[in-house]
Design a protein around this motif. Structure first.
Motif, PDB file in Angstrom:
ATOM      1  N   ALA A  54      78.596  79.582  37.013  1.00  0.00           N
ATOM      2  CA  ALA A  54      77.546  80.227  37.823  1.00  0.00           C
ATOM      3  C   ALA A  54      76.843  81.305  37.012  1.00  0.00           C
ATOM      4  CB  ALA A  54      78.168  80.829  39.083  1.00  0.00           C
ATOM      5  N   GLY A  55      76.847  81.127  35.664  1.00  0.00           N
ATOM      6  CA  GLY A  55      76.153  82.073  34.793  1.00  0.00           C
ATOM      7  C   GLY A  55      74.708  81.648  34.603  1.00  0.00           C
ATOM      8  N   SER A  56      74.157  81.994  33.444  1.00  0.00           N
ATOM      9  CA  SER A  56      72.720  81.744  33.199  1.00  0.00           C
ATOM     10  C   SER A  56      72.380  80.272  33.394  1.00  0.00           C
ATOM     11  CB  SER A  56      72.353  82.159  31.773  1.00  0.00           C
ATOM     12  OG  SER A  56      72.618  83.512  31.570  1.00  0.00           O
ATOM     13  N   ALA A  57      73.074  79.399  32.683  1.00  0.00           N
ATOM     14  CA  ALA A  57      72.721  77.974  32.721  1.00  0.00           C
ATOM     15  C   ALA A  57      73.070  77.348  34.065  1.00  0.00           C
ATOM     16  CB  ALA A  57      73.428  77.234  31.585  1.00  0.00           C
ATOM     17  N   GLY A  58      74.275  77.663  34.568  1.00  0.00           N
ATOM     18  CA  GLY A  58      74.728  77.043  35.820  1.00  0.00           C
ATOM     19  C   GLY A  58      73.847  77.428  36.995  1.00  0.00           C
ATOM     20  N   MET A  59      73.534  78.715  37.107  1.00  0.00           N
ATOM     21  CA  MET A  59      72.737  79.177  38.253  1.00  0.00           C
ATOM     22  C   MET A  59      71.338  78.551  38.216  1.00  0.00           C
ATOM     23  SD  MET A  59      73.035  81.078  40.916  1.00  0.00           S
ATOM     24  CE  MET A  59      74.272  82.371  40.743  1.00  0.00           C
ATOM     25  N   PHE A  60      70.746  78.536  37.021  1.00  0.00           N
ATOM     26  CA  PHE A  60      69.380  78.010  36.943  1.00  0.00           C
ATOM     27  C   PHE A  60      69.353  76.480  37.063  1.00  0.00           C
ATOM     28  CE2 PHE A  60      65.856  81.056  35.792  1.00  0.00           C
ATOM     29  CZ  PHE A  60      66.445  82.105  36.488  1.00  0.00           C
ATOM     30  N   ALA A  61      70.421  75.836  36.667  1.00  0.00           N
ATOM     31  CA  ALA A  61      70.513  74.385  36.880  1.00  0.00           C
ATOM     32  C   ALA A  61      70.589  74.097  38.372  1.00  0.00           C
ATOM     33  CB  ALA A  61      71.746  73.830  36.173  1.00  0.00           C
ATOM     34  N   ALA A 508      69.735  79.439  27.433  1.00  0.00           N
ATOM     35  CA  ALA A 508      70.754  79.057  28.431  1.00  0.00           C
ATOM     36  C   ALA A 508      70.070  78.743  29.761  1.00  0.00           C
ATOM     37  CB  ALA A 508      71.784  80.169  28.597  1.00  0.00           C
ATOM     38  N   LEU A 509      69.160  79.613  30.152  1.00  0.00           N
ATOM     39  CA  LEU A 509      68.432  79.383  31.414  1.00  0.00           C
ATOM     40  C   LEU A 509      67.615  78.095  31.311  1.00  0.00           C
ATOM     41  CD1 LEU A 509      67.081  83.057  31.705  1.00  0.00           C
ATOM     42  CD2 LEU A 509      68.818  82.066  33.212  1.00  0.00           C
ATOM     43  N   ALA A 510      66.941  77.936  30.186  1.00  0.00           N
ATOM     44  CA  ALA A 510      66.063  76.768  30.028  1.00  0.00           C
ATOM     45  C   ALA A 510      66.867  75.469  29.973  1.00  0.00           C
ATOM     46  CB  ALA A 510      65.217  76.919  28.761  1.00  0.00           C
ATOM     47  N   SER A 511      67.988  75.489  29.230  1.00  0.00           N
ATOM     48  CA  SER A 511      68.774  74.249  29.144  1.00  0.00           C
ATOM     49  C   SER A 511      69.409  73.938  30.488  1.00  0.00           C
ATOM     50  CB  SER A 511      69.834  74.335  28.033  1.00  0.00           C
ATOM     51  OG  SER A 511      70.730  75.394  28.272  1.00  0.00           O
ATOM     52  N   GLY A 512      69.773  74.983  31.239  1.00  0.00           N
ATOM     53  CA  GLY A 512      70.297  74.775  32.593  1.00  0.00           C
ATOM     54  C   GLY A 512      69.232  74.130  33.470  1.00  0.00           C
ATOM     55  N   ARG A 513      68.031  74.654  33.390  1.00  0.00           N
ATOM     56  CA  ARG A 513      66.956  74.089  34.225  1.00  0.00           C
ATOM     57  C   ARG A 513      66.668  72.640  33.837  1.00  0.00           C
ATOM     58  NH1 ARG A 513      62.154  77.109  33.282  1.00  0.00           N
ATOM     59  NH2 ARG A 513      61.273  75.800  34.910  1.00  0.00           N
ATOM     60  N   LEU A 514      66.671  72.393  32.529  1.00  0.00           N
ATOM     61  CA  LEU A 514      66.433  71.025  32.061  1.00  0.00           C
ATOM     62  C   LEU A 514      67.516  70.088  32.606  1.00  0.00           C
ATOM     63  CD1 LEU A 514      64.888  69.076  30.169  1.00  0.00           C
ATOM     64  CD2 LEU A 514      66.307  69.928  28.275  1.00  0.00           C
ATOM     65  N   ALA A 515      68.772  70.545  32.506  1.00  0.00           N
ATOM     66  CA  ALA A 515      69.875  69.727  33.022  1.00  0.00           C
ATOM     67  C   ALA A 515      69.714  69.511  34.521  1.00  0.00           C
ATOM     68  CB  ALA A 515      71.214  70.414  32.718  1.00  0.00           C
ATOM     69  N   GLY A 516      69.325  70.567  35.234  1.00  0.00           N
ATOM     70  CA  GLY A 516      69.136  70.460  36.688  1.00  0.00           C
ATOM     71  C   GLY A 516      68.095  69.397  37.030  1.00  0.00           C
ATOM     72  N   MET A 517      66.995  69.414  36.310  1.00  0.00           N
ATOM     73  CA  MET A 517      65.932  68.425  36.567  1.00  0.00           C
ATOM     74  C   MET A 517      66.424  67.011  36.257  1.00  0.00           C
ATOM     75  SD  MET A 517      62.666  70.226  34.729  1.00  0.00           S
ATOM     76  CE  MET A 517      62.616  72.001  34.626  1.00  0.00           C
ATOM     77  N   GLU A 518      67.118  66.890  35.133  1.00  0.00           N
ATOM     78  CA  GLU A 518      67.575  65.557  34.714  1.00  0.00           C
ATOM     79  C   GLU A 518      68.649  65.019  35.669  1.00  0.00           C
ATOM     80  OE1 GLU A 518      66.280  63.569  32.382  1.00  0.00           O
ATOM     81  OE2 GLU A 518      64.779  65.167  32.294  1.00  0.00           O
ATOM     82  N   MET A 519      69.545  65.889  36.094  1.00  0.00           N
ATOM     83  CA  MET A 519      70.604  65.436  37.003  1.00  0.00           C
ATOM     84  C   MET A 519      70.002  65.015  38.342  1.00  0.00           C
ATOM     85  SD  MET A 519      73.904  67.895  36.284  1.00  0.00           S
ATOM     86  CE  MET A 519      73.094  69.388  36.780  1.00  0.00           C
ATOM     87  N   ALA A 520      68.993  65.762  38.793  1.00  0.00           N
ATOM     88  CA  ALA A 520      68.361  65.408  40.074  1.00  0.00           C
ATOM     89  C   ALA A 520      67.769  63.999  39.986  1.00  0.00           C
ATOM     90  CB  ALA A 520      67.290  66.437  40.429  1.00  0.00           C
ATOM     91  N   LYS A 521      67.154  63.693  38.841  1.00  0.00           N
ATOM     92  CA  LYS A 521      66.589  62.329  38.659  1.00  0.00           C
ATOM     93  C   LYS A 521      67.712  61.295  38.621  1.00  0.00           C
ATOM     94  CE  LYS A 521      63.203  63.803  35.438  1.00  0.00           C
ATOM     95  NZ  LYS A 521      62.908  63.707  34.034  1.00  0.00           N
TER      96      LYS A 521
END
Ligand SMILES: Cc1cc2nc3c(=O)[nH]c(=O)nc-3n(C[C@H](O)[C@H](O)[C@H](O)COP(=O)(O)OP(=O)(O)OC[C@H]3O[C@@H](n4cnc5c(N)ncnc54)[C@H](O)[C@@H]3O)c2cc1C
Length: 525
Positions: A54-61, A508-521
């Protein structure tokens, strides 16, 4: 996959305590068979997307995936979102934002990408870095969406442009968590990911334990590991950096387990491992105040650019690097010795009560870090000095020889005299330091020797991913269902750390967001 909320699932599974085999068929197994034999899940949950961290990457993902309409469960071994390093960030990198435009700055994302990829000598995944750099401006607008305000900071490291956006909103991480909850994200704290659940080569969930030892199997179509690396794990640090005491400046939860989980799932450990060095102050493990902003202010003396020696009393670097590039090359140089020391005579030290050392040496323009960080007298110097002496990270003696004897820095006296001859000549023939930072130590005591250990916010490095944060095997096959973001993404961060402030969290924030978008797809497929 049907999305089942935690509450619904808790209700159902607590009653039935279904075994893994019953749920999923015989081919469904833990990657780690020992663990599978030892433990039986007490409870099974199910979610389309599981985010670990739930840090930078996890929260933003979580924010990005839920914004795209996906159902997300976040687990973290920390007791809360606030007890994560992500919550501690004070500033983050971006250019081409309303704030950089407001000051008329033309430095572009293209310029930034070129700088970073060249700094990394192309050792990172260039496509992944490109994707993440492109997302930096929208990190800032994501904070704005969350109601988190920022302002643009100055060019602390003298890199020629402004990029660090400083947070103005107090309690930003609780706010970010609430925004995720508003989008339907669920959070479970005190939950540690232990091993992947595998269906053949596909990751289909995570085995986790809570603080009471209760074992969960959390089934998910997509799993993101965003566990922040291994700065809290002394054994793993020793494996990579040897017998150096590296002080962890963050919360004690980043133990490297996320990387182990990825490896158990078939992930390939990339070859780059580094440290996000503490650029605020020096640090010593003996100090009672291991803190970024509330440490003993004499910790800053390590970053004043004058003579620094190793544990033998030998000089080993251009001290300017630690004074102005502490996160990148400067901090890195300190990893080549066991400990390091700086020395001041009493007269110089006492002057710091009334005037910033930076000012007493003529406020050299190139030392930009001091202008922002070290441009004030040392508060309560006598009391802080007493504390340093008591805690054993400062040594006082009347002569250089005594100091050498007391500390085991056997070459100290000779080093000081040689250094002073360079100062007198205005030339550093060994490390070619800027003359303005060369100040004499002299023969007039008493002398104070301050001892430091390297200290860091986080490690960099972990398993390899592709340009979309999908975990890869050594043969470059994608591990279906597994994503890695943040500082434990092994393909994104260079060593030394990029010389652009705030990229630690920015990427970290950006890679989390990227992962979030990709996982949603992926889960919608
Ligand atoms: C005091 C401090 C100040 C900082 N200031 C800045 C700054 O101003 N700018 C900047 O760019 N960077 C800063 N950093 C660094 C920054 O915090 C990190 O680089 C960034 O947060 C990394 O993001 P991450 O998501 O990879 O890891 P983290 O933010 O560390 O998150 C990791 C998460 O994973 C959880 N976790 C770990 N292992 C497990 C497990 N096995 N199971 C479940 N959960 C697990 C942790 O509890 C946490 O929730 C600072 C760090 C510290 C400590």
């Amino acid at each position: 996959m049907k999305s089942i909320s935690r509450r619904d699932f808790l209700k159902g599974s607590a009653a039935s305590a279904l075994s893994l085999a019953l749920l999923s068929g015989s081919q469904f197994a833990f990657a780690d068979s020992e663990t599978a034999e030892e433990k039986k899940a007490d409870e099974t949950l199910e979610t389309p997307i599981l985010i670990v961290g739930a840090g930078s990457a996890g929260m933003f993902a979580a924010y990005e995936a839920s914004k795209a309409g996906a159902k997300v469960l976040v687990i973290s071994n920390s007791p809360s979102a606030n007890a994560t390093n992500g919550a501690s960030i004070t500033g983050t990198c971006a250019v081409e934002t309303p704030y950089t435009e407001e000051i008329g700055q033309e430095y572009s994302l293209e310029d930034l990408y070129k700088r970073m990829i060249s700094f990394a000598h192309w050792t990172v995944n260039p496509r992944l870095l490109k994707n993440c750099v492109q997302l930096l401006p929208s990190n800032i607008s994501t904070f704005a969406e969350m109601g988190i305000e920022v302002m643009l900071a100055g060019d602390r490291y003298g890199i020629g442009f402004n990029d660090v956006h400083i947070f103005l909103t107090q309690g930003k991480w609780a706010l970010a968590e609430q925004k995720c909850k508003d989008q339907g994200v669920e959070f479970m704290y005190n939950m540690t990911a232990e091993a992947p659940l595998m269906d053949g080569d596909t990751v289909v969930g995570i085995r986790a334990t809570d603080n009471e030892g209760k074992v969960y199997d959390i089934k998910a179509k997509a799993v993101l590991l965003a566990c922040g690396g291994f700065i809290s794990n002394k054994e793993k640090l020793a494996e990579h950096f040897g017998d150096i005491d590296i002080v962890d400046m963050g919360f004690p939860y980043n133990t490297g387990k996320g990387i182990e989980v990825a490896q158990k799932a078939g992930g390939f450990f990339e070859r780059i491992t580094g440290l996000g060095m503490n650029d605020i102050y020096g640090m010593n493990a003996k100090s009672s105040k291991i803190s970024v902003f509330n440490s003993n202010p004499l910790m800053q003396l390590a970053f004043y650019g004058n003579l620094i020696t190793d544990e033998h009393g030998d000089r080993f670097m251009n001290e300017y690097m630690l004074a102005n590039e502490p996160m990148a090359g400067g901090g890195e140089a300190t990893l080549h010795v066991k400990r390091y020391y700086c020395i001041y005579n009493e007269a110089t030290l006492m002057k710091m009560k009334d005037e910033a050392y930076y000012q007493t040496i003529g406020a050299p323009e190139f030392w930009t870090s001091a202008a922002t960080m070290f441009n004030a007298p040392i508060p309560e110097l006598d009391a802080n000095l007493e504390e340093a002496l008591q805690e054993g990270w400062c040594y006082k003696a009347d002569t250089l020889e005594e100091l050498a004897e007391m500390t085991g820095c056997e070459n100290l006296a000779e080093t000081v005299r040689t250094y002073d001859s360079y100062v007198a000549a205005g030339d550093d023939p060994v490390y070619h330091k800027q003359p303005a930072l060369m100040q004499p130590i002299g023969e007039e005591g008493p002398f104070y020797l301050f001892e430091y250990n390297p200290s860091a916010f986080n490690t960099f490095g972990g398993c390899r991913t592709d340009h979309l944060t999908r975990a890869l095997k050594g043969n470059f096959d994608v591990i279906p269902g597994l994503y890695i973001a943040g500082v434990e993404n092994g393909s994104l961060y260079s060593s030394p750390y990029y010389d652009v402030g705030g990229t630690c969290s920015g990427l970290a924030l950006a890679s989390g967001r990227l992962a979030g978008m990709e996982m949603a797809k992926y889960v919608a497929e």
